[in-house]
Motif scaffolding. Structure first.
Motif, PDB file in Angstrom:
ATOM      1  N   LEU A 127     -53.918  92.038 -12.864  1.00  0.00           N
ATOM      2  CA  LEU A 127     -53.458  90.654 -12.828  1.00  0.00           C
ATOM      3  C   LEU A 127     -53.068  90.177 -14.220  1.00  0.00           C
ATOM      4  N   GLU A 128     -53.708  90.715 -15.220  1.00  0.00           N
ATOM      5  CA  GLU A 128     -53.326  90.376 -16.592  1.00  0.00           C
ATOM      6  C   GLU A 128     -51.895  90.814 -16.871  1.00  0.00           C
ATOM      7  N   GLN A 129     -51.544  92.029 -16.446  1.00  0.00           N
ATOM      8  CA  GLN A 129     -50.183  92.511 -16.640  1.00  0.00           C
ATOM      9  C   GLN A 129     -49.179  91.684 -15.851  1.00  0.00           C
ATOM     10  N   LEU A 130     -49.554  91.295 -14.630  1.00  0.00           N
ATOM     11  CA  LEU A 130     -48.671  90.448 -13.832  1.00  0.00           C
ATOM     12  C   LEU A 130     -48.377  89.132 -14.542  1.00  0.00           C
ATOM     13  N   GLN A 131     -49.431  88.501 -15.067  1.00  0.00           N
ATOM     14  CA  GLN A 131     -49.270  87.214 -15.734  1.00  0.00           C
ATOM     15  C   GLN A 131     -48.456  87.343 -17.018  1.00  0.00           C
ATOM     16  N   GLN A 132     -48.594  88.456 -17.714  1.00  0.00           N
ATOM     17  CA  GLN A 132     -47.843  88.653 -18.952  1.00  0.00           C
ATOM     18  C   GLN A 132     -46.353  88.787 -18.674  1.00  0.00           C
ATOM     19  N   ARG A 133     -46.025  89.364 -17.510  1.00  0.00           N
ATOM     20  CA  ARG A 133     -44.613  89.556 -17.181  1.00  0.00           C
ATOM     21  C   ARG A 133     -43.974  88.248 -16.730  1.00  0.00           C
ATOM     22  N   GLN A 134     -44.633  87.528 -15.839  1.00  0.00           N
ATOM     23  CA  GLN A 134     -44.126  86.243 -15.354  1.00  0.00           C
ATOM     24  C   GLN A 134     -45.233  85.547 -14.574  1.00  0.00           C
ATOM     25  N   PRO A 135     -45.200  84.224 -14.521  1.00  0.00           N
ATOM     26  CA  PRO A 135     -46.230  83.508 -13.757  1.00  0.00           C
ATOM     27  C   PRO A 135     -46.239  83.933 -12.292  1.00  0.00           C
ATOM     28  N   VAL A 136     -47.421  84.055 -11.730  1.00  0.00           N
ATOM     29  CA  VAL A 136     -47.550  84.443 -10.328  1.00  0.00           C
ATOM     30  C   VAL A 136     -47.350  83.203  -9.464  1.00  0.00           C
ATOM     31  N   PRO A 137     -46.467  83.258  -8.454  1.00  0.00           N
ATOM     32  CA  PRO A 137     -46.289  82.093  -7.571  1.00  0.00           C
ATOM     33  C   PRO A 137     -47.620  81.687  -6.937  1.00  0.00           C
ATOM     34  N   LEU A 138     -47.768  80.388  -6.689  1.00  0.00           N
ATOM     35  CA  LEU A 138     -49.042  79.861  -6.205  1.00  0.00           C
ATOM     36  C   LEU A 138     -49.508  80.555  -4.930  1.00  0.00           C
ATOM     37  N   GLU A 139     -48.616  80.708  -3.939  1.00  0.00           N
ATOM     38  CA  GLU A 139     -49.027  81.296  -2.661  1.00  0.00           C
ATOM     39  C   GLU A 139     -49.555  82.715  -2.859  1.00  0.00           C
ATOM     40  N   GLU A 140     -48.876  83.505  -3.702  1.00  0.00           N
ATOM     41  CA  GLU A 140     -49.336  84.866  -3.968  1.00  0.00           C
ATOM     42  C   GLU A 140     -50.643  84.851  -4.749  1.00  0.00           C
ATOM     43  N   ALA A 141     -50.765  83.925  -5.708  1.00  0.00           N
ATOM     44  CA  ALA A 141     -51.982  83.834  -6.513  1.00  0.00           C
ATOM     45  C   ALA A 141     -53.193  83.514  -5.641  1.00  0.00           C
ATOM     46  N   LEU A 142     -52.997  82.687  -4.620  1.00  0.00           N
ATOM     47  CA  LEU A 142     -54.113  82.339  -3.740  1.00  0.00           C
ATOM     48  C   LEU A 142     -54.581  83.545  -2.932  1.00  0.00           C
ATOM     49  N   VAL A 143     -53.643  84.363  -2.460  1.00  0.00           N
ATOM     50  CA  VAL A 143     -54.024  85.577  -1.725  1.00  0.00           C
ATOM     51  C   VAL A 143     -54.761  86.544  -2.640  1.00  0.00           C
ATOM     52  N   LEU A 144     -54.251  86.731  -3.857  1.00  0.00           N
ATOM     53  CA  LEU A 144     -54.910  87.619  -4.814  1.00  0.00           C
ATOM     54  C   LEU A 144     -56.309  87.113  -5.145  1.00  0.00           C
ATOM     55  N   GLY A 145     -56.440  85.796  -5.295  1.00  0.00           N
ATOM     56  CA  GLY A 145     -57.747  85.221  -5.594  1.00  0.00           C
ATOM     57  C   GLY A 145     -58.730  85.432  -4.462  1.00  0.00           C
ATOM     58  N   ALA A 146     -58.278  85.254  -3.221  1.00  0.00           N
ATOM     59  CA  ALA A 146     -59.164  85.475  -2.073  1.00  0.00           C
ATOM     60  C   ALA A 146     -59.584  86.934  -1.989  1.00  0.00           C
ATOM     61  N   ASP A 147     -58.651  87.860  -2.302  1.00  0.00           N
ATOM     62  CA  ASP A 147     -58.993  89.287  -2.298  1.00  0.00           C
ATOM     63  C   ASP A 147     -60.028  89.611  -3.365  1.00  0.00           C
ATOM     64  N   LEU A 148     -59.867  89.032  -4.552  1.00  0.00           N
ATOM     65  CA  LEU A 148     -60.851  89.228  -5.630  1.00  0.00           C
ATOM     66  C   LEU A 148     -62.231  88.782  -5.163  1.00  0.00           C
ATOM     67  N   LEU A 149     -62.305  87.621  -4.551  1.00  0.00           N
ATOM     68  CA  LEU A 149     -63.598  87.112  -4.089  1.00  0.00           C
ATOM     69  C   LEU A 149     -64.160  87.956  -2.948  1.00  0.00           C
ATOM     70  N   ALA A 150     -63.286  88.533  -2.118  1.00  0.00           N
ATOM     71  CA  ALA A 150     -63.770  89.401  -1.047  1.00  0.00           C
ATOM     72  C   ALA A 150     -64.437  90.650  -1.615  1.00  0.00           C
ATOM     73  N   GLY A 151     -63.833  91.237  -2.652  1.00  0.00           N
ATOM     74  CA  GLY A 151     -64.436  92.396  -3.289  1.00  0.00           C
ATOM     75  C   GLY A 151     -65.749  92.058  -3.971  1.00  0.00           C
ATOM     76  N   LEU A 152     -65.771  90.932  -4.681  1.00  0.00           N
ATOM     77  CA  LEU A 152     -66.999  90.514  -5.366  1.00  0.00           C
ATOM     78  C   LEU A 152     -68.075  90.139  -4.356  1.00  0.00           C
ATOM     79  N   SER A 153     -67.670  89.552  -3.230  1.00  0.00           N
ATOM     80  CA  SER A 153     -68.635  89.208  -2.189  1.00  0.00           C
ATOM     81  C   SER A 153     -69.319  90.457  -1.650  1.00  0.00           C
ATOM     82  N   ALA A 154     -68.562  91.548  -1.495  1.00  0.00           N
ATOM     83  CA  ALA A 154     -69.160  92.804  -1.022  1.00  0.00           C
ATOM     84  C   ALA A 154     -70.226  93.287  -2.001  1.00  0.00           C
TER      85      ALA A 154
END
Length: 532
Positions: A127-154
């Motif tokens: 995600l750091e590389q993604l942000q360095q290249r260009q801002p992540v659109p909000l809708e995509e960022a929300l999905v990525l954030g939910a996935d991060l929390l799903a992994g951490l929740s496990a």
């Protein structure tokens, strides 16, 4: 800040975890010669740490690609070896319960004085590389954030803490994310007060004095800071309030763990009108190791087929039928035993009850038989495949929601199966016919050399919908029901989707809406192909 006693996570610029003085080797430049035998680098390091370097690497014997975490020096004591083994065990355990932890494939301690290493699925970019290249659109960022929390929740459900959640330790591909780098992860029972470690920017403030034990809430703090980095400064309410609470200097203000954080995050996204796709199911198979690794059987095995050599665009998601109830599985298997090729409109899928077609849904589309896949490379001694082991795309996550609307994934780049799977040849062209007119086709390809199958859902050349964005959904499943899918609004085609297939046996599923987005022309049309 107290120096930690664990191998540091990937070190990147000025946000590096602090490493013990005996491990301050990062001044040495990465050298390809440090790669273990039978591997070759396919690019520059993905990450450089004080104790290890992560390389994009290819196995020279079978051509598959991995993210290879290679230690800078051999182990000098049993404590280092135990930390290494613990990291592997954590990977294996987590992969059994969550897709959203980067997939472990194999490992070696190299007891003869070589460098220890861990092989993992190579999965997009951080995600750091993604942000360095260009801002992540909000809708995509929300999905990525939910996935991060799903992994951490496990991890939290299994009483583990990650201790270094940050954008550099979350990898993403085609709009879905996985948590990676378990080098600092520990069981809660193993924590002491002297366990302050991580990246300062994302470290909970109570850990800075080195007297507070890491906890689920310190991971929540790091996750909140990571989410804020991904989403950007313009965070809409009520998401802004949630992130503020989750990153509070007072631990009691934060959600109790990542599971609670994920539920609150999804609720906040729903209040904003963003319906997030659910977490992906966990893989079904346990990874294998090679001789000399932590595998205690002593047998020499080929690495598990986690990811084969192909361009980065297709998604490959392993799915577990075991997530279904026993009753559903039995019903599915009875149907499988009875089905003869086409299983159109059978809608058995996890997390979604079968729905009755609406009055606007046309009769099931007629179809022409698909040709069988060619025989794969000779595999003597393989046990016969039973009906329960056959790929079944009906067991993959649904592409139609409970309210009869399409489920969407972030759009992917189109391509050709011949590019996605090198050396693949056509194995079928299955037509969907309504009122005597072909409206779309499923094109399938297979490479016995790479043991990979590929498929695309393509609108017919003369269709009035060709060139007009309409919802297309294609799911392809292969070995062990490893599935790849592409669901979105496309003008011409969906895919390519790629899966491992030992002998060309696959199952696919397709859905399609009309150009007015008012009715389903295809609805969970499912078929098996190339299976004896």
């Amino acid at each position: 800040m107290t120096v930690h006693d664990e191998p540091p996570a990937l070190v990147e610029r000025d946000e590096s975890p602090v490493a013990p003085a005996t491990e301050q080797l990062s001044a040495q430049p990465p050298q390809v010669g440090w790669l273990p035998a039978d591997f070759e680098a396919t690019g520059p390091p993905l990450g450089v740490g004080a104790t290890a370097i992560v390389w994009p690497a290819r196995h020279v014997l079978d051509g598959r690609s991995f993210a290879l975490k290679v230690w800078r020096r051999p182990f000098t004591d049993d404590a280092e070896r135990q930390r290494f083994r613990r990291e592997i065990r954590q990977h294996v355990t987590l992969n059994q319960v969550s897709w959203h932890i980067v997939t472990y494939t194999w490992a070696s301690e190299e007891p003869g004085g070589g460098l220890p290493w861990i092989g993992m699925q190579q999965h997009g970019e951080s995600l750091e590389q993604l942000q360095q290249r260009q801002p992540v659109p909000l809708e995509e960022a929300l999905v990525l954030g939910a996935d991060l929390l799903a992994g951490l929740s496990a991890m939290h459900q299994l009483k583990m803490v990650h201790r270094d959640v940050k954008p550099a330790n979350v990898v993403a591909e085609h709009g879905r994310a996985k948590l990676c780098d378990l080098g600092l992860a520990l069981d809660l029972s193993a924590l002491t007060q002297d366990n302050a470690a991580g990246t300062p920017r994302y470290l909970a403030p109570e850990l800075l004095d080195g007297t507070t034990r890491p906890s689920r809430r310190t991971d929540v703090y790091a996750a909140a800071q990571t989410l804020r980095t991904i989403i950007g400064t313009d965070v809409p309410e009520p998401l802004e309030q949630l992130l503020t609470e989750a990153a509070s200097v007072n631990p009691a203000d934060r959600p109790a763990d990542a599971g609670a954080f994920e539920r609150m995050f999804r609720q906040a996204c729903g209040a904003l009108g963003h319906r997030l796709v659910p977490p992906l199911p966990a893989p079904s198979s346990t990874p294998t190791s090679q001789t000399g690794t932590t595998d205690t059987t002593g047998s020499e095995e080929v690495p598990a087929r986690e990811r084969d050599e192909r361009p980065a665009r297709p998604r490959w998601r392993t799915l577990r039928a075991g997530a279904l109830s026993a009753g559903v599985i039995i019903a599915v298997l009875i149907t499988v035993l009875a089905m003869d090729g086409d299983v159109t409109n059978l809608k058995v899928a996890p997390n979604r009850a079968a729905t009755t077609p609406s009055a606007t849904t046309p009769p099931a589309a007629a179809s022409t038989p698909a040709t069988s896949a060619p025989a794969a490379a000779e595999n003597t001694g393989s046990p016969p495949v039973t009906a329960a082991q056959l790929p079944d795309a009906r067991l993959a996550p649904p592409d139609i929601a409970e309210d009869d609307t399409p489920v969407l994934l972030p759009s992917t780049k189109a391509g050709r199966c011949s590019d996605a799977v090198r050396g693949a040849t056509s194995t079928g062209d299955h037509s969907f016919i309504i009122d005597g007119t072909v409206i779309a086709r499923i094109q399938t390809y297979y490479s016995p050399t790479l043991q990979q199958a590929c498929a695309k859902l393509v609108k017919a050349d003369n269709s009035e919908m060709r060139g007009v964005p309409t919802h297309l959904a294609i799911t392809l499943c292969g070995d062990a029901n490893s599935c790849d899918h592409d669901w979105n609004s496309y003008p011409i085609d969906a895919g390519p989707v790629v899966v491992p297939s030992h002998d060309g046996c696959i199952s696919w599923r397709a859905s399609m809406r009309d150009q007015g987005d008012t009715r389903w022309l295809l609805r969970d049309s499912t078929q098996r192909q190339g299976c004896l």
